[in-house]
Design an enzyme around this catalytic site. Structure first.
Site, short mmCIF file in Angstrom:
data_model
loop_
_atom_site.label_atom_id
_atom_site.label_comp_id
_atom_site.label_asym_id
_atom_site.label_seq_id
_atom_site.Cartn_x
_atom_site.Cartn_y
_atom_site.Cartn_z
N GLN A 32 -29.24 7.90 -15.29
CA GLN A 32 -30.60 7.47 -15.62
C GLN A 32 -30.99 6.20 -14.85
O GLN A 32 -32.11 6.08 -14.37
CB GLN A 32 -30.73 7.20 -17.13
N SER A 55 -19.05 -4.40 -9.83
CA SER A 55 -19.51 -3.01 -10.00
C SER A 55 -19.60 -2.29 -8.66
O SER A 55 -20.17 -2.80 -7.69
CB SER A 55 -20.88 -2.99 -10.68
N ASP A 87 -23.52 4.86 -23.47
CA ASP A 87 -23.75 4.47 -24.87
C ASP A 87 -22.57 3.69 -25.46
O ASP A 87 -22.77 2.75 -26.22
CB ASP A 87 -24.02 5.73 -25.71
N VAL A 89 -20.64 1.69 -24.01
CA VAL A 89 -20.49 0.37 -23.39
C VAL A 89 -21.64 -0.57 -23.82
O VAL A 89 -21.55 -1.79 -23.71
CB VAL A 89 -20.49 0.53 -21.84
N GLN A 90 -22.72 0.02 -24.33
CA GLN A 90 -23.93 -0.76 -24.62
C GLN A 90 -23.73 -1.93 -25.58
O GLN A 90 -24.27 -3.01 -25.33
CB GLN A 90 -25.04 0.17 -25.12
N HIS A 111 -31.62 6.45 -25.24
CA HIS A 111 -31.04 7.24 -26.32
C HIS A 111 -30.88 6.28 -27.51
O HIS A 111 -30.54 5.11 -27.33
CB HIS A 111 -29.69 7.80 -25.87
N GLU A 230 -19.64 38.71 -17.02
CA GLU A 230 -20.44 39.10 -18.19
C GLU A 230 -20.77 37.91 -19.09
O GLU A 230 -21.89 37.80 -19.58
CB GLU A 230 -19.68 40.15 -19.01
P1 NAD Z 1 -23.81 6.92 -16.72
O1 NAD Z 1 -22.57 7.44 -17.37
O2 NAD Z 1 -24.37 7.66 -15.57
O3 NAD Z 1 -23.43 5.43 -16.33
C1 NAD Z 1 -24.36 4.41 -16.18
C2 NAD Z 1 -23.89 3.24 -15.35
O4 NAD Z 1 -23.45 2.20 -16.20
C3 NAD Z 1 -22.76 3.42 -14.37
O5 NAD Z 1 -23.14 4.05 -13.20
C4 NAD Z 1 -22.44 1.97 -14.10
O6 NAD Z 1 -23.39 1.40 -13.22
C5 NAD Z 1 -22.62 1.33 -15.47
N1 NAD Z 1 -21.35 1.18 -16.21
C6 NAD Z 1 -20.43 2.14 -16.48
N2 NAD Z 1 -19.40 1.62 -17.18
C7 NAD Z 1 -19.68 0.32 -17.34
C8 NAD Z 1 -18.99 -0.73 -17.98
N3 NAD Z 1 -17.81 -0.55 -18.58
N4 NAD Z 1 -19.59 -1.96 -17.98
C9 NAD Z 1 -20.78 -2.15 -17.39
N5 NAD Z 1 -21.47 -1.18 -16.77
C10 NAD Z 1 -20.92 0.04 -16.75
O7 NAD Z 1 -24.94 6.74 -17.84
P2 NAD Z 1 -26.20 7.69 -18.15
O8 NAD Z 1 -25.74 9.09 -18.36
O9 NAD Z 1 -27.28 7.41 -17.17
O10 NAD Z 1 -26.63 7.14 -19.58
C11 NAD Z 1 -27.39 5.95 -19.73
C12 NAD Z 1 -28.23 6.09 -20.99
O11 NAD Z 1 -29.17 7.15 -20.80
C13 NAD Z 1 -27.44 6.47 -22.22
O12 NAD Z 1 -28.02 5.82 -23.33
C14 NAD Z 1 -27.63 7.97 -22.32
O13 NAD Z 1 -27.50 8.47 -23.65
C15 NAD Z 1 -29.07 8.07 -21.85
N6 NAD Z 1 -29.47 9.40 -21.37
C16 NAD Z 1 -28.73 10.04 -20.46
C17 NAD Z 1 -29.14 11.27 -19.99
C18 NAD Z 1 -28.34 12.00 -18.94
O14 NAD Z 1 -28.67 13.14 -18.67
N7 NAD Z 1 -27.32 11.43 -18.31
C19 NAD Z 1 -30.35 11.83 -20.44
C20 NAD Z 1 -31.12 11.12 -21.35
C21 NAD Z 1 -30.67 9.90 -21.81
#
Ligand code: NAD
Ligand code: MG
Length: 346
Positions: A32, A55, A87, A89-90, A111, A230
């Site tokens: 995202q 990073s 989520d 890590v947030q 989310h 199938e």
């Molecule tokens: P992601 O798994 O792609 O990772 C996001 C980024 O966070 C990583 O690329 C990195 O830059 C950083 N990161 C990873 N680990 C870290 C750490 N330990 N400390 C600091 N930074 C770190 O995440 P995502 O899937 O884009 O999800 C982000 C939000 O969007 C979430 O809340 C998710 O629920 C929501 N969301 C995701 C999707 C989807 O399809 N992926 C769809 C809708 C909403």
């Protein structure tokens, strides 16, 4: 045409003055994050990507022409802090940046999990919103570039400025969601329906259905290759038809034999027992049982998760499927065209 029970917002409903003079911090540059950051930047919003010094995403963000700072610096500078790290890590990232949130700033999510299940308790003087494209990030980006949009959700958890909803709509406009349509929901509804959907139907339900069907055929002596085609490969074709024209569009396109067989047998396979299990799964989402389990699982270093992942990776259907897909060039092509035409509405 049926009346919708909810309003759908399009481009004309968004007032860009709510975002055009603001700075948006995008924390995380994953699925995202990269899409929100680039789409907002191209739509004229001041964007700063917040990433740790170590990073690996820093170079990618810079190469995409974006300004990069640490999460703390980015949050300090920003009016809107969009939290797009995973989520799990947030909560830790929030602790790092909480002191940088000024009164009237916005803390934004894609989310609702951490807010809804109280893993993040935001200060009382900031707005808390959600802008969630209903699609993986790479499609949010691709649809923006092609001039289409991605449907999305907005929600307001806390509105101290009186403008939280307008700002969320303007942000949704900036990432291209109002081109396709945006629906307002609540953090609770977004979180609970998202979790239920991915567990019972989309990710969990459908993989179980595929595996059970595959195993039933193979155990009865049919070839794994036939069972794979199938029960897994053809699923895409059926889902594409449902996506384009609903269940009726699918029934219309298959043979009468398939239709009669499906209508008489489908409810025997996924029956009232499955429905009761679905209700249990929903209850565990609603009462926080699932959230607690997932939070503890992470605290414990993900032991069950790792085990289940490994078992899934070692299922026969993965081996057969992997070998078959290598033989068929269409698998790669399908990857590029998998984006079915999303309804754009400008
Ligand atoms: P992601 O798994 O792609 O990772 C996001 C980024 O966070 C990583 O690329 C990195 O830059 C950083 N990161 C990873 N680990 C870290 C750490 N330990 N400390 C600091 N930074 C770190 O995440 P995502 O899937 O884009 O999800 C982000 C939000 O969007 C979430 O809340 C998710 O629920 C929501 N969301 C995701 C999707 C989807 O399809 N992926 C769809 C809708 C909403
Ligand atoms: Mg600030």
């Amino acid at each position: 045409m049926t009346d919708f029970t909810t309003t759908v917002y399009y481009d004309d409903d968004a007032d860009r003055t709510h975002i055009d003079d603001k700075t948006v911090a995008i924390l995380g540059y994953g699925s995202q994050g990269h899409a929100h950051a680039q789409n907002l930047d191209e739509s004229g919003v001041d964007v700063v990507v917040g990433l740790r010094e170590d990073s690996s995403s820093r170079d990618a963000a810079r190469e995409d022409g974006l300004r990069v700072a640490t999460p703390t610096e980015a949050a300090a500078e920003a009016d809107i802090v969009s939290v797009l790290v995973p989520d799990t890590v947030q909560p830790a990232v929030f602790e790092e940046i909480r002191d940088e949130l000024d009164a009237g700033d916005t803390l934004q999510f894609a989310h609702g999990f951490n807010i809804h299940y109280n893993q993040i308790r935001p200060p009382e003087d900031v707005d808390v919103t959600l802008v969630a494209p209903k699609s993986p990030g790479h499609l949010v980006r691709r649809n923006y570039e092609s001039g289409e949009g991605t449907p999305g959700l907005i929600a307001v958890y806390q509105d101290t400025t009186g403008e939280a909803k307008e700002e969320a709509l303007a942000y949704a406009h900036g990432i291209g969601c109002t081109r396709a349509g945006v629906i307002q929901t609540s953090f609770r509804e977004e979180t609970e329906t998202d979790l239920f959907g991915e567990q019972a139907v989309l990710c969990g339900g459908v993989t179980s259905l595929v595996k059970q069907g595959y195993e039933t055929l193979v155990d009865a002596g049919y070839s794994p290759e036939m069972a794979y085609f199938e029960c897994l490969n053809e699923l895409k074709l059926i889902v594409d038809l449902m996506y384009e024209d609903g269940l009726g569009g699918m029934w219309h396109s298959v043979s009468d034999t398939a239709e009669f067989g499906g209508l008489t047998r489908g409810d025997r396979v996924v029956d009232e027992h499955s429905r009761e299990r679905m209700e249990e799964v929903l209850e565990e989402v609603q009462d926080g049982t699932f959230a607690r389990e997932w939070i503890l699982e992470n605290q414990a270093g993900r032991p069950s998760y790792s085990q289940l992942k490994e078992a899934e990776e070692n299922h026969d259907i993965e081996d057969v499927g992997g070998r078959l897909r290598e033989l068929f060039a269409w698998a790669d092509e399908a990857d590029d065209t998998e984006k079915a035409e999303a309804p754009a509405d400008d």
